[in-house]
Design a protein around this motif. Structure first.
Motif, PDB file in Angstrom:
ATOM      1  N   SER A   7      33.384  23.590  45.614  1.00 13.96           N
ATOM      2  CA  SER A   7      33.159  22.158  45.457  1.00 13.96           C
ATOM      3  C   SER A   7      32.009  21.955  44.483  1.00 13.96           C
ATOM      4  O   SER A   7      31.289  22.903  44.163  1.00 13.96           O
ATOM      5  N   GLY A   8      31.855  20.713  44.033  1.00 11.47           N
ATOM      6  CA  GLY A   8      30.707  20.376  43.196  1.00 11.47           C
ATOM      7  C   GLY A   8      30.999  20.182  41.726  1.00 11.47           C
ATOM      8  O   GLY A   8      30.091  19.831  40.961  1.00 11.47           O
ATOM      9  N   GLY A   9      32.233  20.417  41.308  1.00 13.66           N
ATOM     10  CA  GLY A   9      32.555  20.211  39.900  1.00 13.66           C
ATOM     11  C   GLY A   9      32.551  18.731  39.543  1.00 13.66           C
ATOM     12  O   GLY A   9      32.442  17.864  40.406  1.00 13.66           O
ATOM     13  N   GLY A  10      32.648  18.462  38.249  1.00 13.17           N
ATOM     14  CA  GLY A  10      32.680  17.076  37.809  1.00 13.17           C
ATOM     15  C   GLY A  10      32.529  16.948  36.322  1.00 13.17           C
ATOM     16  O   GLY A  10      32.563  17.951  35.591  1.00 13.17           O
ATOM     17  N   LEU A  11      32.346  15.705  35.879  1.00 10.82           N
ATOM     18  CA  LEU A  11      32.163  15.390  34.466  1.00 10.82           C
ATOM     19  C   LEU A  11      30.705  15.042  34.230  1.00 10.82           C
ATOM     20  O   LEU A  11      30.166  14.137  34.884  1.00 10.82           O
ATOM     21  N   VAL A  12      30.060  15.771  33.316  1.00 11.73           N
ATOM     22  CA  VAL A  12      28.662  15.528  32.995  1.00 11.73           C
ATOM     23  C   VAL A  12      28.492  15.537  31.482  1.00 11.73           C
ATOM     24  O   VAL A  12      29.403  15.934  30.754  1.00 11.73           O
ATOM     25  N   GLN A  13      27.311  15.148  31.040  1.00 12.27           N
ATOM     26  CA  GLN A  13      26.994  15.190  29.616  1.00 12.27           C
ATOM     27  C   GLN A  13      26.232  16.463  29.280  1.00 12.27           C
ATOM     28  O   GLN A  13      25.628  17.092  30.162  1.00 12.27           O
ATOM     29  N   ALA A  14      26.287  16.836  28.021  1.00  5.75           N
ATOM     30  CA  ALA A  14      25.551  18.012  27.572  1.00  5.75           C
ATOM     31  C   ALA A  14      24.070  17.857  27.930  1.00  5.75           C
ATOM     32  O   ALA A  14      23.484  16.782  27.758  1.00  5.75           O
ATOM     33  N   GLY A  15      23.492  18.948  28.454  1.00  4.88           N
ATOM     34  CA  GLY A  15      22.106  18.943  28.872  1.00  4.88           C
ATOM     35  C   GLY A  15      21.902  18.652  30.347  1.00  4.88           C
ATOM     36  O   GLY A  15      20.812  18.893  30.885  1.00  4.88           O
ATOM     37  N   ASP A  16      22.943  18.144  30.995  1.00  6.36           N
ATOM     38  CA  ASP A  16      22.849  17.832  32.428  1.00  6.36           C
ATOM     39  C   ASP A  16      22.974  19.098  33.270  1.00  6.36           C
ATOM     40  O   ASP A  16      23.214  20.194  32.752  1.00  6.36           O
ATOM     41  N   SER A  17      22.844  18.899  34.588  1.00  7.05           N
ATOM     42  CA  SER A  17      22.948  19.992  35.551  1.00  7.05           C
ATOM     43  C   SER A  17      24.028  19.693  36.577  1.00  7.05           C
ATOM     44  O   SER A  17      24.352  18.525  36.846  1.00  7.05           O
ATOM     45  N   LEU A  18      24.587  20.756  37.141  1.00  6.69           N
ATOM     46  CA  LEU A  18      25.526  20.672  38.254  1.00  6.69           C
ATOM     47  C   LEU A  18      25.283  21.852  39.168  1.00  6.69           C
ATOM     48  O   LEU A  18      24.859  22.918  38.696  1.00  6.69           O
ATOM     49  N   ARG A  19      25.581  21.668  40.451  1.00  9.91           N
ATOM     50  CA  ARG A  19      25.533  22.781  41.378  1.00  9.91           C
ATOM     51  C   ARG A  19      26.893  22.932  42.044  1.00  9.91           C
ATOM     52  O   ARG A  19      27.368  22.005  42.703  1.00  9.91           O
ATOM     53  N   LEU A  20      27.487  24.091  41.857  1.00  9.82           N
ATOM     54  CA  LEU A  20      28.746  24.410  42.516  1.00  9.82           C
ATOM     55  C   LEU A  20      28.466  25.132  43.827  1.00  9.82           C
ATOM     56  O   LEU A  20      27.510  25.908  43.924  1.00  9.82           O
ATOM     57  N   SER A  21      29.312  24.872  44.809  1.00  9.59           N
ATOM     58  CA  SER A  21      29.202  25.539  46.097  1.00  9.59           C
ATOM     59  C   SER A  21      30.496  26.274  46.404  1.00  9.59           C
ATOM     60  O   SER A  21      31.578  25.844  46.012  1.00  9.59           O
ATOM     61  N   CYS A  22      30.366  27.379  47.128  1.00  9.45           N
ATOM     62  CA  CYS A  22      31.523  28.157  47.572  1.00  9.45           C
ATOM     63  C   CYS A  22      31.311  28.489  49.043  1.00  9.45           C
ATOM     64  O   CYS A  22      30.467  29.321  49.375  1.00  9.45           O
ATOM     65  N   ALA A  23      32.071  27.822  49.894  1.00 10.86           N
ATOM     66  CA  ALA A  23      31.984  28.076  51.326  1.00 10.86           C
ATOM     67  C   ALA A  23      32.941  29.207  51.684  1.00 10.86           C
ATOM     68  O   ALA A  23      34.147  29.104  51.426  1.00 10.86           O
ATOM     69  N   ALA A  24      32.394  30.272  52.265  1.00 14.08           N
ATOM     70  CA  ALA A  24      33.184  31.463  52.571  1.00 14.08           C
ATOM     71  C   ALA A  24      33.397  31.591  54.072  1.00 14.08           C
ATOM     72  O   ALA A  24      32.487  31.348  54.860  1.00 14.08           O
ATOM     73  N   SER A  25      34.595  31.990  54.467  1.00 13.41           N
ATOM     74  CA  SER A  25      34.900  32.177  55.880  1.00 13.41           C
ATOM     75  C   SER A  25      35.948  33.270  56.038  1.00 13.41           C
ATOM     76  O   SER A  25      36.592  33.668  55.079  1.00 13.41           O
ATOM     77  N   GLY A  26      36.082  33.740  57.248  1.00  8.57           N
ATOM     78  CA  GLY A  26      37.137  34.701  57.547  1.00  8.57           C
ATOM     79  C   GLY A  26      36.670  36.111  57.819  1.00  8.57           C
ATOM     80  O   GLY A  26      37.429  36.924  58.341  1.00  8.57           O
ATOM     81  N   ARG A  27      35.454  36.435  57.427  1.00 11.79           N
ATOM     82  CA  ARG A  27      34.902  37.744  57.737  1.00 11.79           C
ATOM     83  C   ARG A  27      33.411  37.738  57.457  1.00 11.79           C
ATOM     84  O   ARG A  27      32.875  36.749  56.965  1.00 11.79           O
ATOM     85  N   THR A  28      32.760  38.846  57.760  1.00 15.05           N
ATOM     86  CA  THR A  28      31.339  39.005  57.457  1.00 15.05           C
ATOM     87  C   THR A  28      31.200  39.479  56.022  1.00 15.05           C
ATOM     88  O   THR A  28      31.804  40.477  55.635  1.00 15.05           O
ATOM     89  N   PHE A  29      30.409  38.755  55.248  1.00 14.84           N
ATOM     90  CA  PHE A  29      30.329  39.032  53.821  1.00 14.84           C
ATOM     91  C   PHE A  29      29.083  39.826  53.422  1.00 14.84           C
ATOM     92  O   PHE A  29      28.816  39.982  52.238  1.00 14.84           O
ATOM     93  N   SER A  30      28.344  40.328  54.389  1.00 18.53           N
ATOM     94  CA  SER A  30      27.083  40.980  54.068  1.00 18.53           C
ATOM     95  C   SER A  30      27.257  42.194  53.161  1.00 18.53           C
ATOM     96  O   SER A  30      26.342  42.554  52.426  1.00 18.53           O
ATOM     97  N   SER A  31      28.416  42.827  53.188  1.00 16.10           N
ATOM     98  CA  SER A  31      28.635  43.996  52.333  1.00 16.10           C
ATOM     99  C   SER A  31      29.475  43.660  51.101  1.00 16.10           C
ATOM    100  O   SER A  31      29.867  44.557  50.356  1.00 16.10           O
ATOM    101  N   TYR A  32      29.712  42.400  50.879  1.00 14.68           N
ATOM    102  CA  TYR A  32      30.545  41.966  49.762  1.00 14.68           C
ATOM    103  C   TYR A  32      29.700  41.539  48.569  1.00 14.68           C
ATOM    104  O   TYR A  32      28.538  41.160  48.707  1.00 14.68           O
TER     105      TYR A  32
END
Length: 122
Positions: A7-32
């Motif tokens: 999530s977090g995508g969108g339309l921005v202008q050059a020079g702007d900032s965005l933060r994308l997020s990735c919610a992970a589920s289904g297993r333990t990711f500590s070794s990934y």
């Protein structure tokens, strides 16, 4: 089963900032490794950034080094991509991925999200 939801995508202008997020589920990711890739029409999927969840070590593509930061929140099982000083050439669909191996080649990654569109106007 592993699920990665961006999530977090969108339309921005050059020079702007965005933060994308990735919610992970289904297993333990500590070794990934968790990574971000991007793709534009007619081009191969391109490596952007990755981290090893357990130790937090990171690697970046040269094209985003110094502008993008990958990080994780263990409590939320979420990986972020903070994108600053965005350029029109950053326009792409951004995908979150998970793998036991930290590599920069997309075929080596096992799990993928559905992608989120980032558009940077000049």
């Amino acid at each position: 089963q592993v699920q990665l939801v961006e999530s977090g995508g969108g339309l921005v202008q050059a020079g702007d900032s965005l933060r994308l997020s990735c919610a992970a589920s289904g297993r333990t990711f500590s070794s990934y490794a968790m990574g971000w890739f991007r793709q534009t029409p007619g081009k191969e999927r391109e490596f952007v950034a990755a981290l090893r969840w357990g130790v937090g070590s990171t690697v970046y593509a040269d094209s985003v080094k110094g502008r993008f930061t990958i990080s994780r929140d263990n409590a939320k099982n979420t990986v972020y991509l903070q994108m600053n000083s965005l350029k029109p050439e950053d326009t792409a669909i951004y995908y979150c991925a998970a793998s036991m191996l930290l590599t920069t080649t997309s075929p080596s990654w096992n799990y993928w999200g559905q992608g989120t569109q980032v558009t940077v106007s000049s």
